[in-house]
Design a protein around this motif. Structure first.
Motif, PDB file in Angstrom:
ATOM      1  N   ASP A   3       0.050   9.445  -5.523  1.00 45.86           N
ATOM      2  CA  ASP A   3      -0.611   8.285  -4.956  1.00 45.86           C
ATOM      3  C   ASP A   3      -1.737   7.867  -5.885  1.00 45.86           C
ATOM      4  O   ASP A   3      -2.454   8.711  -6.438  1.00 45.86           O
ATOM      5  N   GLN A 188       2.317   4.250  -4.307  1.00 47.78           N
ATOM      6  CA  GLN A 188       2.932   5.580  -4.361  1.00 47.78           C
ATOM      7  C   GLN A 188       4.008   5.545  -5.433  1.00 47.78           C
ATOM      8  O   GLN A 188       4.781   4.595  -5.534  1.00 47.78           O
ATOM      9  N   CYS A 231       5.950   2.259  -4.383  1.00 45.42           N
ATOM     10  CA  CYS A 231       5.834   1.739  -3.013  1.00 45.42           C
ATOM     11  C   CYS A 231       4.416   1.237  -2.779  1.00 45.42           C
ATOM     12  O   CYS A 231       3.433   1.936  -3.105  1.00 45.42           O
ATOM     13  N   LYS A 233       1.550   0.781  -0.278  1.00 48.58           N
ATOM     14  CA  LYS A 233       1.220   1.478   0.970  1.00 48.58           C
ATOM     15  C   LYS A 233       0.412   0.579   1.904  1.00 48.58           C
ATOM     16  O   LYS A 233      -0.226  -0.362   1.497  1.00 48.58           O
TER      17      LYS A 233
END
Length: 233
Positions: A3, A188, A231, A233
């Motif tokens: 992350d 991510q 991704c 978040k």
């Protein structure tokens, strides 16, 4: 899985409509005024774009560690030198010294007096993922922020392209300033088990920029069984 925070980004992609303030204009930008004139004349249009995009992303006077990533660098300059040799003319020593893959990174460190860690990658078929792996490694080793500069320009038809999707129709430069904490877009980054064939660095670079501009929440890219997913978040 990792992350991180995308603190800021900026880009130069003449093939895209300019609908975001973080996209630099499509014209040939002049070198930043802070760059010494002795260096300005050595910068190609691609190098000028890299310098300008980095300033939009980070700002002047800030010198974080930097990861440069490019499939081809300025390979067209090498082709021009080959044509010069073929014509029986003498090569310019300056052109020769700046034809190496890390030439832009070297000029960048000189122009900004950046003594931080600088890594230059030529990832080949691995695409843009190695740049993220390297930058995240720097963050986990203690860097507060890392600047990523990903860039490529179309290569001449002289170079064989098939069977790999090496090329794009226009240049693209993307600057990403990332950190482990702080304000920005949380992302991510994780390994994906799905086999993919998304082309090499130039193609993936443009796809990632479109991902930042679009509303999609995830993007997967990869080649030869090495696939990765980003991704929001």
């Amino acid at each position: 899985m990792a992350d991180f925070i995308l603190c800021n980004w900026s880009a130069w992609a003449p093939g895209l409509e300019r609908k975001d303030d973080r996209l630099m204009g499509s014209g040939n930008a002049a070198a930043p005024k802070c760059v010494p004139k002795t260096l300005q004349r050595r910068l190609t249009p691609l190098a000028k774009a890299v310098f300008n995009v980095s300033e939009l992303c980070v700002g002047r006077g800030i010198t974080p560690p930097v990861v440069f990533s490019s499939a081809h660098g300025e390979i067209c300059k090498s082709l021009a030198m080959l044509k010069t040799i073929q014509a029986g003319e003498e090569l310019s020593p300056t052109a020769f010294s700046l034809s190496v893959h890390n030439a832009i990174a070297g000029l960048f460190s000189i122009a900004y007096g950046n003594t931080q860690e600088i890594t230059v990658l030529a990832p080949g078929q691995e695409g843009i993922a190695p740049a993220f792996i390297e930058a995240l490694g720097m963050l986990h080793e203690g860097a507060g922020e890392v600047l990523m500069l990903l860039y490529d320009e179309p290569i001449a038809d002289f170079y064989p392209i098939a069977p790999f999707n090496l090329n794009t129709s226009s240049p693209c430069v993307l600057a990403l300033r990332i950190a482990l904490t702080g304000d920005g877009l949380p992302l991510q980054f994780l390994r994906s088990p799905q086999p993919r064939d998304d082309g090499e660095h130039p193609v993936q670079l443009l796809n990632f920029l479109k991902f930042l501009l679009a509303g999609e929440r995830s993007l997967s890219l990869g080649n030869q069984g090495h696939s990765w997913t980003w991704c929001k978040k």
